[in-house]
Design a protein around this motif. Structure first.
Motif, mmCIF file in Angstrom:
data_model
loop_
_atom_site.group_PDB
_atom_site.id
_atom_site.type_symbol
_atom_site.label_atom_id
_atom_site.label_comp_id
_atom_site.label_asym_id
_atom_site.label_seq_id
_atom_site.Cartn_x
_atom_site.Cartn_y
_atom_site.Cartn_z
ATOM 1 N N PHE A 49 0.844 -1.201 0.000
ATOM 2 C CA PHE A 49 0.000 0.000 0.000
ATOM 3 C C PHE A 49 0.875 1.245 0.000
ATOM 4 C CE2 PHE A 49 -2.525 3.305 2.226
ATOM 5 C CZ PHE A 49 -3.651 3.323 1.399
ATOM 6 N N ALA A 50 0.430 2.252 -0.724
ATOM 7 C CA ALA A 50 1.094 3.557 -0.707
ATOM 8 C C ALA A 50 0.025 4.631 -0.865
ATOM 9 C CB ALA A 50 2.126 3.654 -1.819
ATOM 10 N N LEU A 51 0.091 5.632 -0.002
ATOM 11 C CA LEU A 51 -0.859 6.748 -0.027
ATOM 12 C C LEU A 51 -0.065 8.047 -0.109
ATOM 13 C CD1 LEU A 51 -3.904 7.553 0.237
ATOM 14 C CD2 LEU A 51 -3.477 7.821 2.691
ATOM 15 N N TYR A 52 -0.364 8.859 -1.113
ATOM 16 C CA TYR A 52 0.440 10.054 -1.401
ATOM 17 C C TYR A 52 -0.448 11.292 -1.431
ATOM 18 C CZ TYR A 52 3.828 13.014 -3.892
ATOM 19 O OH TYR A 52 4.700 14.020 -4.240
ATOM 20 N N ASN A 53 0.012 12.366 -0.797
ATOM 21 C CA ASN A 53 -0.700 13.634 -0.779
ATOM 22 C C ASN A 53 -0.261 14.454 -1.992
ATOM 23 O OD1 ASN A 53 -1.585 16.331 -0.233
ATOM 24 N ND2 ASN A 53 -1.729 15.826 1.947
ATOM 25 N N LEU A 54 -1.149 14.619 -2.946
ATOM 26 C CA LEU A 54 -0.815 15.324 -4.182
ATOM 27 C C LEU A 54 -0.634 16.815 -3.966
ATOM 28 C CD1 LEU A 54 -3.326 13.493 -6.562
ATOM 29 C CD2 LEU A 54 -0.830 13.335 -6.665
ATOM 30 N N ASP A 55 -1.283 17.379 -2.945
ATOM 31 C CA ASP A 55 -1.175 18.810 -2.676
ATOM 32 C C ASP A 55 0.116 19.170 -1.949
ATOM 33 O OD1 ASP A 55 -3.730 19.475 -3.797
ATOM 34 O OD2 ASP A 55 -4.654 18.594 -2.024
ATOM 35 N N GLU A 56 0.516 18.312 -1.008
ATOM 36 C CA GLU A 56 1.729 18.571 -0.231
ATOM 37 C C GLU A 56 2.949 17.853 -0.798
ATOM 38 O OE1 GLU A 56 0.983 17.702 3.859
ATOM 39 O OE2 GLU A 56 -0.747 19.056 3.982
ATOM 40 N N HIS A 57 2.737 17.057 -1.836
ATOM 41 C CA HIS A 57 3.825 16.357 -2.523
ATOM 42 C C HIS A 57 4.661 15.509 -1.560
ATOM 43 C CE1 HIS A 57 2.850 18.888 -5.954
ATOM 44 N NE2 HIS A 57 3.005 19.953 -5.187
ATOM 45 N N MET A 342 3.678 2.831 -8.802
ATOM 46 C CA MET A 342 2.337 3.202 -9.230
ATOM 47 C C MET A 342 2.009 4.630 -8.820
ATOM 48 S SD MET A 342 1.316 0.535 -10.900
ATOM 49 C CE MET A 342 -0.252 1.291 -11.286
ATOM 50 N N ILE A 343 2.433 5.026 -7.628
ATOM 51 C CA ILE A 343 2.213 6.404 -7.168
ATOM 52 C C ILE A 343 2.930 7.386 -8.081
ATOM 53 C CG2 ILE A 343 2.702 8.051 -5.315
ATOM 54 C CD1 ILE A 343 0.397 6.202 -4.658
ATOM 55 N N ALA A 344 4.186 7.095 -8.398
ATOM 56 C CA ALA A 344 4.957 7.963 -9.288
ATOM 57 C C ALA A 344 4.297 8.044 -10.661
ATOM 58 C CB ALA A 344 6.392 7.453 -9.396
ATOM 59 N N LEU A 345 3.786 6.917 -11.149
ATOM 60 C CA LEU A 345 3.116 6.901 -12.448
ATOM 61 C C LEU A 345 1.831 7.726 -12.417
ATOM 62 C CD1 LEU A 345 3.002 5.641 -15.342
ATOM 63 C CD2 LEU A 345 1.571 3.851 -14.334
ATOM 64 N N LEU A 346 1.057 7.605 -11.348
ATOM 65 C CA LEU A 346 -0.176 8.380 -11.215
ATOM 66 C C LEU A 346 0.115 9.881 -11.215
ATOM 67 C CD1 LEU A 346 -1.908 6.136 -8.542
ATOM 68 C CD2 LEU A 346 -2.793 6.572 -10.844
ATOM 69 N N GLN A 347 1.214 10.280 -10.599
ATOM 70 C CA GLN A 347 1.613 11.684 -10.637
ATOM 71 C C GLN A 347 1.944 12.111 -12.067
ATOM 72 O OE1 GLN A 347 4.287 13.024 -7.243
ATOM 73 N NE2 GLN A 347 4.364 10.806 -6.936
ATOM 74 N N LYS A 348 2.674 11.269 -12.782
ATOM 75 C CA LYS A 348 3.039 11.574 -14.158
ATOM 76 C C LYS A 348 1.798 11.721 -15.036
ATOM 77 C CE LYS A 348 7.598 9.326 -14.498
ATOM 78 N NZ LYS A 348 8.267 10.379 -15.309
ATOM 79 N N ILE A 349 0.848 10.819 -14.847
ATOM 80 C CA ILE A 349 -0.393 10.877 -15.619
ATOM 81 C C ILE A 349 -1.130 12.179 -15.330
ATOM 82 C CG2 ILE A 349 -2.693 9.849 -15.859
ATOM 83 C CD1 ILE A 349 -1.357 7.104 -15.426
ATOM 84 N N SER A 350 -1.205 12.537 -14.061
ATOM 85 C CA SER A 350 -1.901 13.759 -13.662
ATOM 86 C C SER A 350 -1.257 14.996 -14.287
ATOM 87 C CB SER A 350 -1.901 13.877 -12.134
ATOM 88 O OG SER A 350 -2.609 15.019 -11.720
ATOM 89 N N ILE A 351 0.058 15.027 -14.306
ATOM 90 C CA ILE A 351 0.790 16.154 -14.896
ATOM 91 C C ILE A 351 0.562 16.202 -16.404
ATOM 92 C CG2 ILE A 351 3.101 17.055 -15.385
ATOM 93 C CD1 ILE A 351 3.925 15.951 -12.604
ATOM 94 N N GLU A 352 0.574 15.041 -17.035
ATOM 95 C CA GLU A 352 0.430 14.976 -18.493
ATOM 96 C C GLU A 352 -0.969 15.401 -18.936
ATOM 97 O OE1 GLU A 352 2.212 14.510 -22.137
ATOM 98 O OE2 GLU A 352 3.168 14.201 -20.178
ATOM 99 N N SER A 399 -5.389 1.051 -8.069
ATOM 100 C CA SER A 399 -4.480 2.195 -8.062
ATOM 101 C C SER A 399 -5.188 3.375 -8.718
ATOM 102 C CB SER A 399 -3.189 1.881 -8.818
ATOM 103 O OG SER A 399 -2.455 0.860 -8.181
ATOM 104 N N GLY A 400 -5.145 4.523 -8.057
ATOM 105 C CA GLY A 400 -5.829 5.673 -8.631
ATOM 106 C C GLY A 400 -5.825 6.883 -7.725
ATOM 107 N N TYR A 401 -6.919 7.631 -7.788
ATOM 108 C CA TYR A 401 -7.014 8.929 -7.107
ATOM 109 C C TYR A 401 -8.206 8.940 -6.145
ATOM 110 C CZ TYR A 401 -4.155 10.001 -11.185
ATOM 111 O OH TYR A 401 -3.183 9.970 -12.155
ATOM 112 N N LEU A 402 -8.070 9.697 -5.064
ATOM 113 C CA LEU A 402 -9.123 9.819 -4.062
ATOM 114 C C LEU A 402 -9.158 11.257 -3.559
ATOM 115 C CD1 LEU A 402 -10.058 7.393 -1.248
ATOM 116 C CD2 LEU A 402 -9.517 9.733 -0.616
#
Length: 441
Positions: A49-57, A342-352, A399-402
């Motif tokens: 499991f990995a949980l990442y805060n997209l706002d606080e990076h 997967m977290i790093a990839l989700l960030q890349k997708i969001s940026i793209e 894997s995704g966004y919440l």
């Protein structure tokens, strides 16, 4: 002095309230860790499991996030990102040239070409309306009809359509009852391969295909009125051209010619509609063919291995852990990714993609659409989780966004491998934990 003391007391009260509010609004690791520690379900198998805060990076919580897992259809997120980097706003149907009285075309692997839902017809219309003789130059794809590590035992299951350079109508036959005891098949061209076999005696009515050819057989028992099955056909250039020619009512001749630099390109479906169709119902056929389309754009040939190797080297070289990636759909158990990748990839997708709402519209949405429609409930009618699922026997991942009730934007990867309990129990525990995070923060 009393006035000063009152002011000091008021300030202290405000500080206390602000601290309390800040703590209650902060994504804290401890409560999440406690849930995982106490869960009997996630502790009886290999869980990551990995949980990442997209706002606080920053990462909020990790559990075995550096370990490799079989991702199943989470692999489609890698395919999606590669397509975002390589393809434009439309999917190329094929490349062609006009020479005297001839139209010669080369395939791109386009999955939208006459596909059931996407209905890419621009390429078809070009061929249909042409007054020239039609020639298909084959040989752009030299790979296998199955991806690396695919199980041959699933050859007759709808989700394992064969890979080829010129796919038509999903590369899947639809066998169905006409309601009056007769069995029909689409495309109708395949009807001659459908036959009754008195020696075939399954426990219930079922149509199956020979693993080596396109013989479709059914038992000598009454056809159920509502019978319907999707069965991949055995692909070949000859069959694909026969199917296309039967639809066009034109003859198409196979040739082997090098592609000139002067080719034109005809485009079919909009890319976002193809991505949505790949992600929401988790379409394996589209995922595999899209990698061939990427290869056709980048290398002028159709090679899954080449485009994966290029993507890993040029687009994914900054991931925390080097992925072991072998196919477009995740049908192969040779695919291995880590949750933090997967977290790093989700960030890349969001940026793209840039537009969060648009990105969410492409993904399965909890309680609304796609593979997590029935897994999650909405919050006052609104989804709060957008995630790609991935399921194989004894493996289930998301894997995704919440987005939390307080508006925090998170990325997560929840991977479960090697469990023996029913997948329903795994899914329910995942939903319980992700809903808790949404409601609490």
């Amino acid at each position: 002095m009393k006035t000063v003391n009152r002011l000091i007391g008021l300030l202290l009260a405000l500080v206390f309230i602000s601290i309390q509010f800040g703590c209650s609004n902060k994504l804290r690791k401890a409560p999440i860790k406690k849930i995982f520690t106490k869960s009997t379900i996630v502790n009886d198998h290999f869980t990551g499991f990995a949980l990442y805060n997209l706002d606080e990076h920053k990462m909020v919580y990790e559990l075995n996030s550096d370990k490799y897992y079989t991702p199943a259809s989470n692999t489609k997120l890698y395919t999606f990102y590669t397509c975002l980097k390589m393809l434009g706003d439309s999917i190329p149907a094929f490349k062609y040239v006009n020479r005297n009285d001839s139209l010669i075309f080369w395939a791109t692997g386009d999955p939208s070409f006459l596909q059931t839902d996407l209905k890419g017809v621009n390429g078809y219309n070009l061929l249909k309306n042409s007054t020239s003789k039609l020639y298909f130059s084959s040989g752009s794809y030299t790979g296998d009809f199955y991806g690396n590590g695919w199980p041959y035992g699933d050859y007759s299951d709808y989700y394992q359509a064969e890979i080829n350079e010129l796919p038509i109508q999903d590369n899947v036959a639809v066998v169905y009852s006409d309601g009056n005891g007769k069995l029909l098949i689409k495309p109708a061209y395949l009807q001659k391969y459908l036959r009754c076999d008195s020696t075939y005696k399954p426990s219930s009515f079922r149509v199956t295909r020979n693993i080596l050819n396109n013989d479709f057989v059914y038992p000598a028992t009454p056809v159920p009125k509502k019978y319907r099955a999707e069965i991949p056909w055995k692909v070949s250039t000859a069959l694909q051209l026969a199917l296309l020619g039967d639809t066009l009512k034109k003859e198409i001749t196979e040739v082997h010619l090098p592609m000139p630099t002067s080719v034109k390109t005809v485009y079919n479906a909009q890319s976002d509609s193809v991505y949505r169709r790949m992600l929401q119902p988790s379409d394996n056929f589209i995922a595999e063919q899209l990698l061939l389309v990427c290869s056709s754009v980048k290398f002028k040939t159709l090679s899954t291995d080449s485009v994966i190797e290029y993507s890993v080297k040029h687009y994914l070289n900054d991931l925390p852990d080097k992925p072991q990636w072998v196919d477009g759909s995740g049908l192969s158990r040779k695919d291995l990714f880590t949750p933090r990748d997967m977290i790093a990839l989700l960030q890349k997708i969001s940026i793209e993609v840039k537009d969060e709402n648009f990105l969410h519209s492409l993904m399965p949405a909890g309680g609304v659409v796609g593979t997590i429609k029935s897994a999650y409930k909405t919050d006052n009618g609104k989804p709060f989780v957008w995630a790609k699922t991935g399921t194989l026997a004894n493996n289930h991942n998301q894997s995704g966004y919440l987005v939390t009730r307080k508006g925090k934007r998170l990325a997560f990867s929840f991977m479960n491998n090697n469990f023996t309990r029913p997948v329903r129990e795994i899914r329910e525990e995942m939903v319980k934990i992700m809903t808790y995070i949404h409601e609490t923060y």
